[in-house]
Design an enzyme around this catalytic site. Structure first.
Site, PDB file in Angstrom:
ATOM      1  N   GLU A 258     -22.629 -19.894 -14.202  1.00 36.21           N
ATOM      2  CA  GLU A 258     -22.539 -18.986 -15.349  1.00 36.21           C
ATOM      3  C   GLU A 258     -21.507 -17.902 -15.033  1.00 36.21           C
ATOM      4  O   GLU A 258     -20.505 -17.767 -15.713  1.00 36.21           O
ATOM      5  CB  GLU A 258     -23.905 -18.373 -15.641  1.00 36.21           C
ATOM      6  CG  GLU A 258     -23.932 -17.446 -16.848  1.00 36.21           C
ATOM      7  CD  GLU A 258     -25.299 -16.823 -17.088  1.00 36.21           C
ATOM      8  OE1 GLU A 258     -25.487 -16.268 -18.180  1.00 36.21           O
ATOM      9  OE2 GLU A 258     -26.168 -16.875 -16.191  1.00 36.21           O
TER      10      GLU A 258
ATOM     11  N   ASP B   4     -39.516 -12.363 -20.475  1.00 32.25           N
ATOM     12  CA  ASP B   4     -39.229 -10.935 -20.369  1.00 32.25           C
ATOM     13  C   ASP B   4     -37.914 -10.558 -21.043  1.00 32.25           C
ATOM     14  O   ASP B   4     -37.540  -9.380 -21.063  1.00 32.25           O
ATOM     15  CB  ASP B   4     -39.241 -10.470 -18.905  1.00 32.25           C
ATOM     16  CG  ASP B   4     -38.676 -11.491 -17.936  1.00 32.25           C
ATOM     17  OD1 ASP B   4     -38.030 -12.448 -18.394  1.00 32.25           O
ATOM     18  OD2 ASP B   4     -38.890 -11.346 -16.722  1.00 32.25           O
TER      19      ASP B   4
ATOM     20  N   HIS C 130     -36.371 -16.840 -21.644  1.00 31.15           N
ATOM     21  CA  HIS C 130     -36.951 -15.815 -20.776  1.00 31.15           C
ATOM     22  C   HIS C 130     -38.036 -15.044 -21.522  1.00 31.15           C
ATOM     23  O   HIS C 130     -37.752 -14.394 -22.531  1.00 31.15           O
ATOM     24  CB  HIS C 130     -35.875 -14.843 -20.307  1.00 31.15           C
ATOM     25  CG  HIS C 130     -34.888 -15.438 -19.358  1.00 31.15           C
ATOM     26  ND1 HIS C 130     -34.930 -15.202 -18.002  1.00 31.15           N
ATOM     27  CD2 HIS C 130     -33.833 -16.269 -19.566  1.00 31.15           C
ATOM     28  CE1 HIS C 130     -33.933 -15.849 -17.417  1.00 31.15           C
ATOM     29  NE2 HIS C 130     -33.260 -16.514 -18.340  1.00 31.15           N
TER      30      HIS C 130
ATOM     31  N   HIS D 284     -35.020 -23.148 -21.930  1.00 28.80           N
ATOM     32  CA  HIS D 284     -34.414 -22.018 -21.202  1.00 28.80           C
ATOM     33  C   HIS D 284     -34.632 -20.774 -22.053  1.00 28.80           C
ATOM     34  O   HIS D 284     -33.797 -20.390 -22.870  1.00 28.80           O
ATOM     35  CB  HIS D 284     -32.924 -22.251 -20.943  1.00 28.80           C
ATOM     36  CG  HIS D 284     -32.335 -21.235 -20.004  1.00 28.80           C
ATOM     37  ND1 HIS D 284     -31.840 -21.562 -18.755  1.00 28.80           N
ATOM     38  CD2 HIS D 284     -32.185 -19.890 -20.111  1.00 28.80           C
ATOM     39  CE1 HIS D 284     -31.404 -20.459 -18.151  1.00 28.80           C
ATOM     40  NE2 HIS D 284     -31.604 -19.430 -18.966  1.00 28.80           N
TER      41      HIS D 284
ATOM     42  N   ASP E 215     -32.308 -18.550 -24.524  1.00 28.06           N
ATOM     43  CA  ASP E 215     -32.126 -17.648 -23.387  1.00 28.06           C
ATOM     44  C   ASP E 215     -33.009 -16.415 -23.542  1.00 28.06           C
ATOM     45  O   ASP E 215     -34.110 -16.377 -23.015  1.00 28.06           O
ATOM     46  CB  ASP E 215     -30.655 -17.272 -23.185  1.00 28.06           C
ATOM     47  CG  ASP E 215     -30.370 -16.796 -21.756  1.00 28.06           C
ATOM     48  OD1 ASP E 215     -31.254 -16.970 -20.890  1.00 28.06           O
ATOM     49  OD2 ASP E 215     -29.278 -16.266 -21.506  1.00 28.06           O
TER      50      ASP E 215
END
EC number: 3.5.4.4
Length: 333
Positions: free
Chosen positions: A200, A16, A14, A12, A278
């Protein structure tokens, strides 16, 4: 706390949300884009979380400067390549990088399909250079609505053979999964895996919806699952994984403190929960921090941390043969 005899994964993460501050400076200067600061030290507070944000949406604004400097497809290719370089520096053997092509394209009206292709090229070059194994997960940014997500999906499907899974991220409260049923039907028809950010900002019902209506095989964050024992039982029975991101959940004010994080409860219950970053650049952390600092602070024992590491590969979007090969490669190193 990391077991060096086992593959180290981050599933997990990202792409970007992991644009280096130095790269933001470089691209800002290259394309004459006005930045809020002109030195690395003074830019950091604008692009990195330096204190807890009040909510998820506020946290996500920290990502904006990274994508505002993506003024060309070559810039997108560069940040994709650097993501793999960063993964290698962290000692990762396998990484699943997720990205929202529409979000990356937005500031400079880049062709969304072109962004997808540039990311694929950058990741491929990075893997060949640094020896990290990677898969790509396409994100639909729910915050921008159903039509924008459809554009992202079309662009991702144009390169379907290079995309492993589809995700839904962004404003979970404002844009529930029920708005995107047809999008995920198309993704499953394409043979993709499904992971969804759920539980979340919203409650357990969001996780149930992601599983039952969208076909989620894994849940991003999923912290609210701890409020529903029947849901935790279901996750165990169906082997649906939880992609836990400890530091992120504190920085978004999803969880008050690491001591309150449900990851320990998930592992005690037998849920296939893993440790992940993350948005490393935005958070100012890496996977080593999550294992050595965050996990012990969340009350995990050494054996529980090892189990989370095992789970990371167990729930990865790889075939059994690919998982076995990766285990053997690391064991022989």
């Amino acid at each position: 706390m990391i077991d060096i005899t086992l593959p180290l994964t981050d599933i997990h993460r990202h792409l970007d949300g992991n644009i280096r501050a130095q790269t933001i400076l470089d691209l800002g200067r290259q394309f004459n884009i006005a930045l809020p600061a002109q030195t690395l030290e003074t830019l950091i507070p604008h692009v990195q979380v330096t204190s807890t944000e009040p909510d998820l949406v506020s946290f996500l604004t920290k990502l904006d400067w990274g994508v505002k400097v993506l003024a060309s497809l070559d810039a997108c290719r560069r940040v994709a390549f650097e993501n793999i370089e960063d993964a290698a520096r962290n000692g990762l053997h396998y990484v699943e990088l997720r990205f929202s092509p529409g979000y990356m394209a937005m500031a400079h009206q880049l062709p969304i399909a072109g962004v997808v292709e540039a990311v694929i090229d950058g990741v491929r070059d990075g893997c060949n250079t640094f020896g990290v194994e990677a898969r790509l997960i396409g994100i639909m940014s729910r915050t921008f609505g159903e039509a924008a997500c459809l554009q992202e999906l079309d662009a991702l499907l144009a390169h379907r053979e290079n995309i492993t899974a589809l995700d839904l991220a962004g404003d979970e409260l404002g844009f529930p999964g029920s708005l995107f049923l047809s999008h995920f039907n198309r993704a499953r028809d394409a043979g993709w895996h499904i992971t969804v950010h759920a539980g979340e900002a919203a409650g357990p019902e969001s996780i149930w919806q992601a599983i039952r209506e969208l076909g989620a095989e894994r849940i991003g964050h999923g912290v609210k699952a701890v409020e529903d024992r029947a849901l935790m039982d279901f996750l165990v029975q169906q082997r649906i994984g939880i992609e836990s991101c400890l530091t992120s959940n504190i920085q978004t004010s999803t969880i008050a403190s690491l001591a309150d994080h449900p990851l320990k409860t998930f592992l005690e219950h037998g849920v296939l929960a893993s440790l992940n970053t993350d948005d490393p650049a935005v958070q100012g952390v890496d996977i080593i921090h999550e294992y050595h600092v965050a996990a012990p602070a969340a009350g995990l024992s050494r054996e529980q941390i090892r189990q989370a590491q095992i789970n990371g590969l167990e729930i990865a979007f790889l075939s059994d043969g690919e998982k076995r090969a990766l285990r053997e490669k690391v064991a022989a190193a």
